[in-house]
Design an enzyme around this catalytic site. Structure first.
Site, short mmCIF file in Angstrom:
data_model
loop_
_atom_site.label_atom_id
_atom_site.label_comp_id
_atom_site.label_asym_id
_atom_site.label_seq_id
_atom_site.Cartn_x
_atom_site.Cartn_y
_atom_site.Cartn_z
N GLU A 48 64.51 -5.32 -8.20
CA GLU A 48 65.55 -5.31 -7.01
C GLU A 48 65.73 -6.71 -6.41
O GLU A 48 66.71 -7.00 -5.84
CB GLU A 48 65.15 -4.17 -6.20
CG GLU A 48 65.29 -2.93 -6.62
CD GLU A 48 63.85 -2.27 -7.47
OE1 GLU A 48 63.75 -0.98 -7.78
OE2 GLU A 48 63.00 -2.98 -7.63
N PHE A 110 58.59 11.65 -1.17
CA PHE A 110 58.24 11.01 -2.12
C PHE A 110 59.37 9.93 -2.22
O PHE A 110 60.58 9.86 -2.10
CB PHE A 110 58.37 11.64 -3.55
CG PHE A 110 58.29 10.88 -4.91
CD1 PHE A 110 57.26 10.09 -5.28
CD2 PHE A 110 59.55 10.45 -5.60
CE1 PHE A 110 56.75 9.23 -6.42
CE2 PHE A 110 59.29 9.90 -6.56
CZ PHE A 110 58.22 9.12 -6.86
N GLN A 111 59.01 8.43 -2.34
CA GLN A 111 59.57 7.22 -2.19
C GLN A 111 60.44 7.23 -0.94
O GLN A 111 61.70 6.92 -0.85
CB GLN A 111 60.57 7.28 -3.67
CG GLN A 111 59.66 6.86 -4.67
CD GLN A 111 60.55 6.44 -6.02
OE1 GLN A 111 61.93 6.90 -6.15
NE2 GLN A 111 60.00 5.68 -7.15
N LYS A 160 70.23 11.03 -0.29
CA LYS A 160 70.95 11.71 -1.61
C LYS A 160 71.80 12.77 -1.15
O LYS A 160 72.79 13.15 -2.12
CB LYS A 160 69.68 12.27 -2.35
CG LYS A 160 69.82 12.64 -3.80
CD LYS A 160 68.57 12.69 -4.59
CE LYS A 160 69.19 12.83 -6.17
NZ LYS A 160 67.92 13.03 -7.02
N MET A 478 55.09 -29.25 -4.62
CA MET A 478 55.10 -29.62 -3.43
C MET A 478 53.75 -29.14 -2.57
O MET A 478 53.59 -29.74 -1.80
CB MET A 478 56.48 -28.69 -2.62
CG MET A 478 56.96 -29.33 -1.21
SD MET A 478 57.29 -30.96 -1.26
CE MET A 478 59.05 -30.96 -1.80
#
Length: 584
Positions: A48, A110-111, A160, A478
């Site tokens: 993602e 869930f999630q 959803k 760096m």
């Protein structure tokens, strides 16, 4: 329509042709609609974060909003880094996230994650959709907010059950967002006051930033015309490169921590500073109480919150850069008594003396590839093509800004404000998807590129022939430089052991790998990379301990820069790594 159908319709109605995403349970209704339509192209990434940076690259190179689509929970939390990156660099980004059904919100389903709460600090605005009836309005508002005023990221969290529900869909023109009307026309009195200051300037400078590019191609054209008519020198932030051509005779180079000596000294000693679409961030100002102490400051910005935020200015002008520059040119042309042509001769003579210090000089080598030389040769071999450059973050990023000359806007994509390692590869992928026939090169570091290396798989799948040009010094360069200069040469965990064989890695993904270690072989190897019609990882082995100069040490003023010759004793010598090994 169902809510999922509305999402696709709204994307098409807002001019979206490409979405970068990764499916999951909470967005499957939307993915099912994607399967059944051909209005919007979906590009599958491998993470993602990669979706967000690809959308950023798409947006920065086209001037249109980038769109990402991810699922709930970890899908949404993985989007936080590109959202914050886009917020700090003013990139228009629309993030669509799935959410658990409305009745399960707050139950630790869930999630599930509080996506709106998590992303509120790193978006320009965000929405949790509570019913399908408000979904069309929110979708259209999101694109308006992302692209109007100071561009930035927005997020829509869609449960959803809302995706399954049905309702009436209306196009964008059905709605009017009355609560957000950014000012685009600068105040005439303020613009007139700015022009009067410019007329009387003896030591002026244009200080420009990414806001010029965000304003569109017209802004860059007007800026170039204003520079020509006034004769003022011009410098730019990292984000503003390309708004004024690097080959222009008034160009001082980039300013800031690793900017040129002449740019930083001109900023410090000027009497009138014209800030156009920049925000006086700490990488530019250095020590605030010593920043350009004797100048009158004009600040043009579309974001009211940027005015007087870090530096007090004398003439604030809130408005779109293109509109303000257009009025400035009109007023400049209307001046009855034009300033004398030789009024800036002494100022340009001083600038030439600063230029003579050759702040970007480096010691060439016949045995090892110097990183500066690698960028110079890459530029020489690609400058006559339509080329887009992205970068990761670190020394290679600064060398790219210093040694790759940008002539046009929207050709330079880098993570400025957040400094996100791993930005460049997925950003290059996004740029390539927007410009299939262009040459797209990610100038990378061996440490940064590993952050999102999995997106090579996406590039191979979608036949996007991006070129990953790695300046491989086997360090987090760096970090190592700061440890050498500021932490007594103690290299604590900045040596990147166990690096992969980048040639084999490229081949494992189905791409092409190239390795080069000798300066006299570099041109042929770069040409081979350019001519290869496939994703390429180019392992360019460069000097291990080369440092990036000039450099304004943290907490110092512009006139306290370290130049290469001054820093030699500090930058070269033995260093001790975290395992007690002496490195030369």
């Amino acid at each position: 329509m169902t809510g999922a159908e509305m999402v696709i319709e709204a994307l098409a109605d807002n001019g979206v042709d490409t979405v970068f995403g990764y499916p999951g349970g909470a967005v499957l209704p939307i993915y099912d609609e994607i399967f059944q339509q051909d209005k919007v192209n979906h590009v599958l990434v491998r993470h993602e974060q990669g979706a967000g940076h690809a959308a950023e690259g798409y947006a920065r190179s086209t001037g249109r909003p980038g769109v990402m689509l991810v699922t709930s929970g970890p899908g949404a939390t993985n989007a936080v880094t590109p959202l914050q990156d886009a917020l700090m660099d003013s990139i228009p980004l629309v993030c669509l996230t799935g959410q658990v059904p409305t009745g399960l919100i707050g139950s630790d389903a869930f999630q599930e994650a509080d996506t709106v709460g998590i992303t509120r600090p790193c978006t320009k605005h965000n929405w949790l959709v509570s019913s399908v009836d408000e979904l069309p309005r929110i979708l259209h508002e999101a694109f308006y907010v992302a692209t109007h005023g100071r561009p930035g990221p927005v997020l829509i969290d869609i449960p959803k059950d809302v995706q399954f529900a049905t309702g009436m869909y209306y196009p964008p023109e059905h709605y009017e967002l009355k609560s957000y009307k950014p000012r685009v026309e600068g105040e005439e009195d303020a613009i007139a006051a700015a022009v009067q200051l410019m007329v009387g300037a003896k030591k002026p400078v244009f200080y420009t930033g990414g806001g010029v590019i965000n304003s569109g191609p017209k802004a860059s054209q007007l800026l170039r015309k204003l520079v020509a008519e006034t004769g003022f020198p011009i410098t730019s932030t990292l984000m503003g490169l390309g708004a004024y051509p690097a080959s222009g005779e008034n160009w001082l180079g980039m300013l800031g921590m690793h900017g040129t000596y002449e740019a930083n000294m001109a900023m410090h000693d000027c009497d009138v500073m014209v800030c156009v679409g920049a925000r006086f961030d700490d990488r530019i100002t250095g020590r605030l109480d010593a920043f350009s102490p004797n100048s009158k400051k004009i600040h043009i910005d579309i974001d009211p919150s940027s005015i007087n935020k870090n530096v007090r200015v004398d003439v604030p002008i809130i408005g779109d850069v293109a509109n303000v520059l257009e009025r400035m040119l009109v007023l400049w042309d209307a001046i009855a008594e034009k300033p004398e042509e030789d009024r800036l001769n002494n100022w340009w003579s001083q600038i030439e003396r600063w230029r003579s210090r050759q702040s970007l000089a480096y010691k060439p080598s016949k045995d090892v590839i110097m990183p500066q030389y690698a960028i110079e040769r890459l530029y020489a071999l690609t400058r006559d093509r339509k080329t887009y450059i992205t970068t990761e973050v670190g020394q290679h990023q600064m060398w790219a800004a210093q040694f790759y000359g940008f002539e046009e806007p929207n050709r330079w994509m880098t993570s400025g404000g957040l400094g996100t390692m791993g930005y460049g590869l997925p950003a290059a992928f996004g740029v390539q998807m927007a410009h299939p026939d262009a040459l797209v090169i990610d100038i990378a570091g061996d440490a940064s590129v590993l952050m999102t290396i999995q997106e090579m798989s996406a590039a191979v799948q979608h036949r996007a022939p991006i070129k990953i040009f790695i300046l491989n010094n086997q360090y987090m360069g760096m970090v190592r430089q700061w440890q050498q200069l500021l932490h007594g040469n103690r290299l604590s965990h900045s040596y990147t052991e166990a690096l992969p064989d980048f040639v084999k890695l490229a081949e494992a993904y189905g791409g092409v790998g190239i390795k080069c270690e000798k300066p006299d072989e570099l041109d042929d190897a770069i040409q081979h990379m350019i001519d290869t019609d496939a994703p390429v990882i180019f392992d360019c082995r460069v000097a291990n301990l080369a440092n990036c100069f000039p450099m304004i040490p943290s907490g110092k003023a512009h006139n306290e820069m370290l130049l290469p010759d001054e820093a030699t004793d500090e930058a070269v010598g033995s260093a001790i790594d975290e395992k007690g090994r002496q490195l030369v």
